[in-house]
Enzyme design. Sequence first.
Site, PDB file in Angstrom:
ATOM      1  CD  GLU A 151      -5.665   6.430   6.565  1.00 20.13           C
ATOM      2  OE1 GLU A 151      -5.171   6.396   7.698  1.00 20.13           O
ATOM      3  OE2 GLU A 151      -4.997   6.286   5.539  1.00 20.13           O
TER       4      GLU A 151
ATOM      5  CG  HIS B 110      -1.390   5.717   5.645  1.00 16.13           C
ATOM      6  ND1 HIS B 110      -1.634   4.366   5.595  1.00 16.13           N
ATOM      7  CD2 HIS B 110      -2.183   6.282   4.707  1.00 16.13           C
ATOM      8  CE1 HIS B 110      -2.533   4.125   4.645  1.00 16.13           C
ATOM      9  NE2 HIS B 110      -2.874   5.282   4.086  1.00 16.13           N
TER      10      HIS B 110
HETATM   11  P1  PGA Z   1      -7.274   3.537  -0.744  1.00 17.45           P
HETATM   12  O1  PGA Z   1      -6.210   4.170   0.251  1.00 17.45           O
HETATM   13  O2  PGA Z   1      -7.842   4.680  -1.542  1.00 17.45           O
HETATM   14  O3  PGA Z   1      -6.509   2.557  -1.578  1.00 17.45           O
HETATM   15  O4  PGA Z   1      -8.319   2.894   0.097  1.00 17.45           O
HETATM   16  C1  PGA Z   1      -6.601   5.255   1.028  1.00 17.45           C
HETATM   17  C2  PGA Z   1      -5.707   5.464   2.191  1.00 17.45           C
HETATM   18  O5  PGA Z   1      -4.704   4.762   2.312  1.00 17.45           O
HETATM   19  O6  PGA Z   1      -6.006   6.324   3.023  1.00 17.45           O
END
Ligand code: PGA
Length: 229
Positions: free
Chosen positions: A149, A93
């Site tokens: 992401e 992540h």
């Molecule tokens: P968020 O997080 O929806 O709060 O932007 C998404 C992620 O951590 O991939």
Amino acid sequence: MAERFIIANWKMNPATLKQARRLFQAAEKASRQTKATVVVCPPFLYAGELSKLQKHSLLGAQDCSFQDEGPLTGEVSGSQLRDIGCSFVIVGHSERKKYLKETPAMTAGKARAATRAGLRVVLCAENANELRAHRKKLRSFKDILVVYEPSSAISTQGAKRVAPASIAKTAKEFRKIAGRGVQILYGGSVGASSAKAIFSEGGVDGILVGSASLNPGEFSRLVKAVLIV
Ligand code: PGA
């Protein structure tokens, strides 16, 4: 139709087990309204308790060790996660890369260990270059869900909106790198109002939802929006 995924990443929330139970029950209720697979990823220490309430949704963890067992203070292994009811795990992540300096080699090691433990890996990549680096290390993405992401799109890191057309372009690039049949997800400020377009125009197989998954009303609306895709 191919399996679709809604993955709720609670990050380091909520503050108490009591709140986690309430939030999970709301997610359970929402998950009954969709054919998509809903995976809830709470902090490690709530997962065992929440597995007792689990009926329709699945449980995942937000990280795991690169080792199978042994003297690694503070780490949690894939098989321990399986034992308390997790079937998925997020690795790489962007917050772990940013704040904990996790490298592609570490992420790949975690993905391998999680696969050995029988967990389904949710592998995050910022861009095509990072995904190529993972391909070199992992060789195959079989049974791995890959998440596009971009860190600048994460709600706490700028929340820069990525247009569905641009998501579609990158998802296509990711598919070429990851190989046929690998499911590509998108993560970055997905909410009830954007989820439908991200699925239908963004050409992805799922979404990784952070902050919107902490608000039961918003998460339920998001799930319903995806239902009609
Ligand atoms: P968020 O997080 O929806 O709060 O932007 C998404 C992620 O951590 O991939």
